[in-house]
Design a protein around this motif. Structure first.
Motif, mmCIF file in Angstrom:
data_model
loop_
_atom_site.group_PDB
_atom_site.id
_atom_site.type_symbol
_atom_site.label_atom_id
_atom_site.label_comp_id
_atom_site.label_asym_id
_atom_site.label_seq_id
_atom_site.Cartn_x
_atom_site.Cartn_y
_atom_site.Cartn_z
ATOM 1 N N ARG A 49 0.828 -1.215 0.000
ATOM 2 C CA ARG A 49 0.000 0.000 0.000
ATOM 3 C C ARG A 49 0.860 1.263 0.000
ATOM 4 N N SER A 50 1.979 1.183 0.656
ATOM 5 C CA SER A 50 2.871 2.341 0.690
ATOM 6 C C SER A 50 3.449 2.624 -0.703
ATOM 7 N N ALA A 51 3.696 1.584 -1.497
ATOM 8 C CA ALA A 51 4.280 1.746 -2.833
ATOM 9 C C ALA A 51 3.325 2.454 -3.793
ATOM 10 N N VAL A 52 2.027 2.268 -3.642
ATOM 11 C CA VAL A 52 1.048 2.874 -4.556
ATOM 12 C C VAL A 52 0.404 4.121 -3.953
ATOM 13 N N GLN A 53 0.989 4.625 -2.921
ATOM 14 C CA GLN A 53 0.428 5.755 -2.178
ATOM 15 C C GLN A 53 0.285 7.015 -3.015
ATOM 16 N N GLY A 54 1.163 7.224 -3.974
ATOM 17 C CA GLY A 54 1.141 8.458 -4.773
ATOM 18 C C GLY A 54 -0.160 8.699 -5.511
ATOM 19 N N GLN A 55 -0.840 7.675 -6.011
ATOM 20 C CA GLN A 55 -2.055 7.842 -6.824
ATOM 21 C C GLN A 55 -3.278 8.182 -5.985
ATOM 22 N N ALA A 56 -3.368 7.625 -4.815
ATOM 23 C CA ALA A 56 -4.562 7.863 -3.991
ATOM 24 C C ALA A 56 -4.139 8.038 -2.536
ATOM 25 N N GLU A 57 -3.545 9.172 -2.248
ATOM 26 C CA GLU A 57 -2.924 9.401 -0.948
ATOM 27 C C GLU A 57 -3.896 9.226 0.218
ATOM 28 N N SER A 58 -5.044 9.817 0.145
ATOM 29 C CA SER A 58 -5.951 9.753 1.291
ATOM 30 C C SER A 58 -6.493 8.337 1.505
ATOM 31 N N LYS A 59 -6.825 7.659 0.395
ATOM 32 C CA LYS A 59 -7.327 6.282 0.518
ATOM 33 C C LYS A 59 -6.231 5.372 1.067
ATOM 34 N N ALA A 60 -5.028 5.514 0.513
ATOM 35 C CA ALA A 60 -3.911 4.682 0.965
ATOM 36 C C ALA A 60 -3.589 4.968 2.426
ATOM 37 N N GLN A 61 -3.660 6.236 2.818
ATOM 38 C CA GLN A 61 -3.367 6.585 4.209
ATOM 39 C C GLN A 61 -4.375 5.938 5.156
ATOM 40 N N SER A 62 -5.610 5.919 4.723
ATOM 41 C CA SER A 62 -6.648 5.267 5.528
ATOM 42 C C SER A 62 -6.357 3.773 5.667
ATOM 43 N N GLN A 63 -5.980 3.156 4.559
ATOM 44 C CA GLN A 63 -5.667 1.720 4.606
ATOM 45 C C GLN A 63 -4.429 1.460 5.460
ATOM 46 N N ILE A 64 -3.451 2.339 5.357
ATOM 47 C CA ILE A 64 -2.233 2.189 6.171
ATOM 48 C C ILE A 64 -2.601 2.270 7.650
ATOM 49 N N SER A 65 -3.440 3.199 7.984
ATOM 50 C CA SER A 65 -3.855 3.333 9.382
ATOM 51 C C SER A 65 -4.558 2.063 9.865
ATOM 52 N N GLN A 66 -5.409 1.512 9.009
ATOM 53 C CA GLN A 66 -6.094 0.264 9.379
ATOM 54 C C GLN A 66 -5.100 -0.879 9.562
ATOM 55 N N LEU A 67 -4.128 -0.954 8.662
ATOM 56 C CA LEU A 67 -3.128 -2.014 8.774
ATOM 57 C C LEU A 67 -2.250 -1.831 10.011
ATOM 58 N N GLU A 68 -1.914 -0.599 10.303
ATOM 59 C CA GLU A 68 -1.127 -0.339 11.514
ATOM 60 C C GLU A 68 -1.910 -0.756 12.752
ATOM 61 N N ALA A 69 -3.214 -0.467 12.734
ATOM 62 C CA ALA A 69 -4.062 -0.896 13.853
ATOM 63 C C ALA A 69 -4.086 -2.423 13.943
ATOM 64 N N THR A 70 -4.142 -3.071 12.776
ATOM 65 C CA THR A 70 -4.113 -4.540 12.761
ATOM 66 C C THR A 70 -2.796 -5.055 13.325
ATOM 67 N N ILE A 71 -1.701 -4.432 12.920
ATOM 68 C CA ILE A 71 -0.387 -4.847 13.417
ATOM 69 C C ILE A 71 -0.309 -4.649 14.930
ATOM 70 N N ARG A 72 -0.804 -3.494 15.406
ATOM 71 C CA ARG A 72 -0.797 -3.259 16.856
ATOM 72 C C ARG A 72 -1.627 -4.327 17.577
ATOM 73 N N GLU A 73 -2.768 -4.649 16.999
ATOM 74 C CA GLU A 73 -3.624 -5.680 17.603
ATOM 75 C C GLU A 73 -2.927 -7.041 17.603
ATOM 76 N N LEU A 74 -2.278 -7.359 16.487
ATOM 77 C CA LEU A 74 -1.563 -8.634 16.414
ATOM 78 C C LEU A 74 -0.378 -8.671 17.379
ATOM 79 N N LYS A 75 0.303 -7.552 17.510
ATOM 80 C CA LYS A 75 1.408 -7.495 18.466
ATOM 81 C C LYS A 75 0.890 -7.659 19.895
ATOM 82 N N THR A 76 -0.261 -7.054 20.156
ATOM 83 C CA THR A 76 -0.881 -7.215 21.473
ATOM 84 C C THR A 76 -1.241 -8.687 21.702
#
Length: 123
Positions: A49-76
């Motif tokens: 998602r980070s690699a394709v961020q240039g075309q749809a910054e806001s959408k990609a940022q939202s997805q990144i945030s969701q994935l980061e939340a998933t990673i935090r949850e998995l780490k927990t």
């Protein structure tokens, strides 16, 4: 005889606990492996998602945030599994100490029986 029966019952209960703890440890190890695979997949998805961020910054940022939340949850979850593993190890240690105590008590009981038998023979 009653003491020996109690010792055998205690041993049976401890052996059952050991089996249950081993099963729990195996299940937790499997869960940890699944969590690790899911974390790796989430990280891979995050990189993509980070690699394709240039075309749809806001959408990609939202997805990144969701994935980061998933990673935090998995780490927990991984931390919880590690905590459970420590608990299982503590329980295993307690079982080993209890087994050693039972063996020690059995040996003491055997010595008392032998002493009583020796005394009976000398009377």
């Amino acid at each position: 005889l009653a003491r020996q029966r109690i010792v055998e019952e205690d041993r049976g209960q401890l052996e059952q606990q050991v089996r249950e703890l081993r099963l729990k440890a195996d299940m937790e190890a499997q869960g940890r492996k699944r969590a690790e695979k899911a974390r790796e997949a989430a990280e891979e998805e995050l990189r993509y998602r980070s690699a394709v961020q240039g075309q749809a910054e806001s959408k990609a940022q939202s997805q990144i945030s969701q994935l980061e939340a998933t990673i935090r949850e998995l780490k927990t979850q991984l931390q919880e599994l590690q905590d459970q593993e420590r608990t299982v190890q503590d329980l295993k240690d307690r079982v080993q100490r209890a087994e050693a105590e039972i063996e020690e008590k059995e040996a003491g009981f055997e010595r008392v029986q032998q002493e009583m038998h020796r005394r009976l023979l000398h009377q």
